[in-house]
Design a protein around this motif. Structure first.
Motif, PDB file in Angstrom:
ATOM      1  N   PHE A  33      15.571  -1.724  -0.027  1.00  0.00           N
ATOM      2  CA  PHE A  33      15.203  -2.815   0.879  1.00  0.00           C
ATOM      3  C   PHE A  33      16.289  -3.890   0.856  1.00  0.00           C
ATOM      4  N   TYR A  35      16.620  -8.042   1.877  1.00  0.00           N
ATOM      5  CA  TYR A  35      15.887  -9.255   2.203  1.00  0.00           C
ATOM      6  C   TYR A  35      16.873 -10.401   2.407  1.00  0.00           C
ATOM      7  N   PHE A  45      11.892  -9.869   4.714  1.00  0.00           N
ATOM      8  CA  PHE A  45      12.313  -8.486   4.908  1.00  0.00           C
ATOM      9  C   PHE A  45      13.322  -8.366   6.047  1.00  0.00           C
ATOM     10  N   SER A  98       8.124   4.295  -1.630  1.00  0.00           N
ATOM     11  CA  SER A  98       7.293   3.180  -1.183  1.00  0.00           C
ATOM     12  C   SER A  98       6.235   3.575  -0.170  1.00  0.00           C
ATOM     13  N   GLY A  99       5.932   4.827  -0.079  1.00  0.00           N
ATOM     14  CA  GLY A  99       4.998   5.252   0.944  1.00  0.00           C
ATOM     15  C   GLY A  99       3.630   4.622   0.832  1.00  0.00           C
ATOM     16  N   THR A 100       3.202   4.324  -0.384  1.00  0.00           N
ATOM     17  CA  THR A 100       1.871   3.763  -0.569  1.00  0.00           C
ATOM     18  C   THR A 100       1.899   2.260  -0.739  1.00  0.00           C
ATOM     19  N   GLY A 101       3.064   1.670  -0.872  1.00  0.00           N
ATOM     20  CA  GLY A 101       3.151   0.245  -1.135  1.00  0.00           C
ATOM     21  C   GLY A 101       2.798  -0.121  -2.556  1.00  0.00           C
ATOM     22  N   GLN A 105       9.075  -3.193  -6.725  1.00  0.00           N
ATOM     23  CA  GLN A 105      10.471  -3.211  -6.333  1.00  0.00           C
ATOM     24  C   GLN A 105      11.299  -3.870  -7.428  1.00  0.00           C
TER      25      GLN A 105
ATOM     26  N   ASN B  32      -2.394  -4.839  -1.358  1.00  0.00           N
ATOM     27  CA  ASN B  32      -1.764  -4.747  -2.674  1.00  0.00           C
ATOM     28  C   ASN B  32      -1.118  -6.100  -2.931  1.00  0.00           C
ATOM     29  N   MET B  94       1.101  -6.884   0.314  1.00  0.00           N
ATOM     30  CA  MET B  94       1.341  -5.756   1.209  1.00  0.00           C
ATOM     31  C   MET B  94       0.002  -5.353   1.801  1.00  0.00           C
ATOM     32  N   GLY B  97      -1.374   0.298   3.278  1.00  0.00           N
ATOM     33  CA  GLY B  97      -0.530   1.281   3.920  1.00  0.00           C
ATOM     34  C   GLY B  97       0.863   0.787   4.246  1.00  0.00           C
ATOM     35  N   SER B  98       1.086  -0.502   4.128  1.00  0.00           N
ATOM     36  CA  SER B  98       2.420  -1.037   4.417  1.00  0.00           C
ATOM     37  C   SER B  98       3.309  -0.940   3.183  1.00  0.00           C
ATOM     38  N   TYR B  99       4.587  -0.756   3.412  1.00  0.00           N
ATOM     39  CA  TYR B  99       5.545  -0.753   2.312  1.00  0.00           C
ATOM     40  C   TYR B  99       6.401  -2.002   2.333  1.00  0.00           C
ATOM     41  N   ILE B 100       6.091  -2.926   3.224  1.00  0.00           N
ATOM     42  CA  ILE B 100       6.884  -4.141   3.356  1.00  0.00           C
ATOM     43  C   ILE B 100       6.078  -5.314   2.821  1.00  0.00           C
TER      44      ILE B 100
END
Lengths: 116, 113
Positions: A33, A35, A45, A98-101, A105, B32, B94, B97-100
């Motif tokens: 990522f 930022y 982001f 990071s698919g599930t969050g 990081q 999250n 988050m 389902g989001s990764y950001i």
């Protein structure tokens, strides 16, 4: 080292110049990522890579910003024709996936960019 | 779009005082939640996280946070701060389902010895 490495730590450029910021993630980390952190604000982001694929660039503020990660490891954030409003700390972070969050990081120390 | 509010921008405490930093978010679904800390001259690092289960989570260095779903809050606490806790603290959310992550603007904590 075991952490995320960013270079340079500090960059001063004149308005209109192009700059390139480098991020070396933790070995084996799939996700990367970028930022932007303005003074007194939290990180915002910019873009996200999974391996070499740039899956999300919705945070890039203009088409002057470009990021790449050609071999799925080191990434470069390039800013063309810099403007004073580009002055900020640019942070890079990596994670396993990071698919599930749910993966935390790991952040680098950042590059402090100052545009004169 | 989700947003995160950290109402205390600057907090100054004496050692041994108790700490509570507020974090409120706007997102209606599953979230999250994270607290990150940035010590002077260092990079951001994870302090604690909440995904599900017990809403009271414990992190490193004696910190804890409580998720209160009805209040959309995830406040950070420590019963007795130390000079070494002087740092910038960021709450991040988050949406499911989001990764950001969306970060708050941060709270600067100064602890006087």
């Amino acid at each position: 080292g075991a952490g995320v490495s960013q270079s340079p730590r500090y960059k001063v450029a004149k308005r209109g110049q192009d700059v390139a910021l480098r991020c070396d993630p933790i070995s084996g980390h799939v996700s990367l990522f970028w930022y932007q952190q303005a003074l007194g604000q939290g990180p915002e982001f910019l873009t996200y890579f999974q391996n070499e694929a740039q899956l999300d660039k919705s945070g890039l503020p203009s088409d002057r910003f470009f990021a790449e990660r050609p071999e799925g490891s080191v990434s470069t954030l390039k800013i063309q024709r810099t403007q004073q409003e580009d002055s900020a700390v640019y942070l890079c972070a990596s994670s396993l996936i990071s698919g599930t969050g749910r993966q935390p990081q790991h952040f680098g120390d950042g590059t402090r960019l100052s545009i004169l | 779009a989700q947003s995160v509010s950290q109402h205390n921008h600057h907090v100054i405490l004496s050692e041994a005082a108790s700490l509570e930093l507020g974090c409120n978010y706007s997102y209606g679904g599953t979230v999250n939640l994270f607290w990150y800390v940035q010590y002077p001259g260092q990079h951001l690092q994870l302090l604690l996280k909440y995904f599900s289960g017990d809403p009271l989570v414990k992190g490193i260095k004696g910190f804890e946070a409580e998720f209160i779903k009805s209040k959309f809050s995830f406040n950070l606490r420590k019963p007795s701060v130390q000079w070494s806790d002087t740092a910038e603290y960021f709450c991040a959310v988050m949406g499911g389902g989001s990764y950001i992550p969306t970060f708050g603007r941060g709270t600067s904590l100064i602890v006087h010895p």
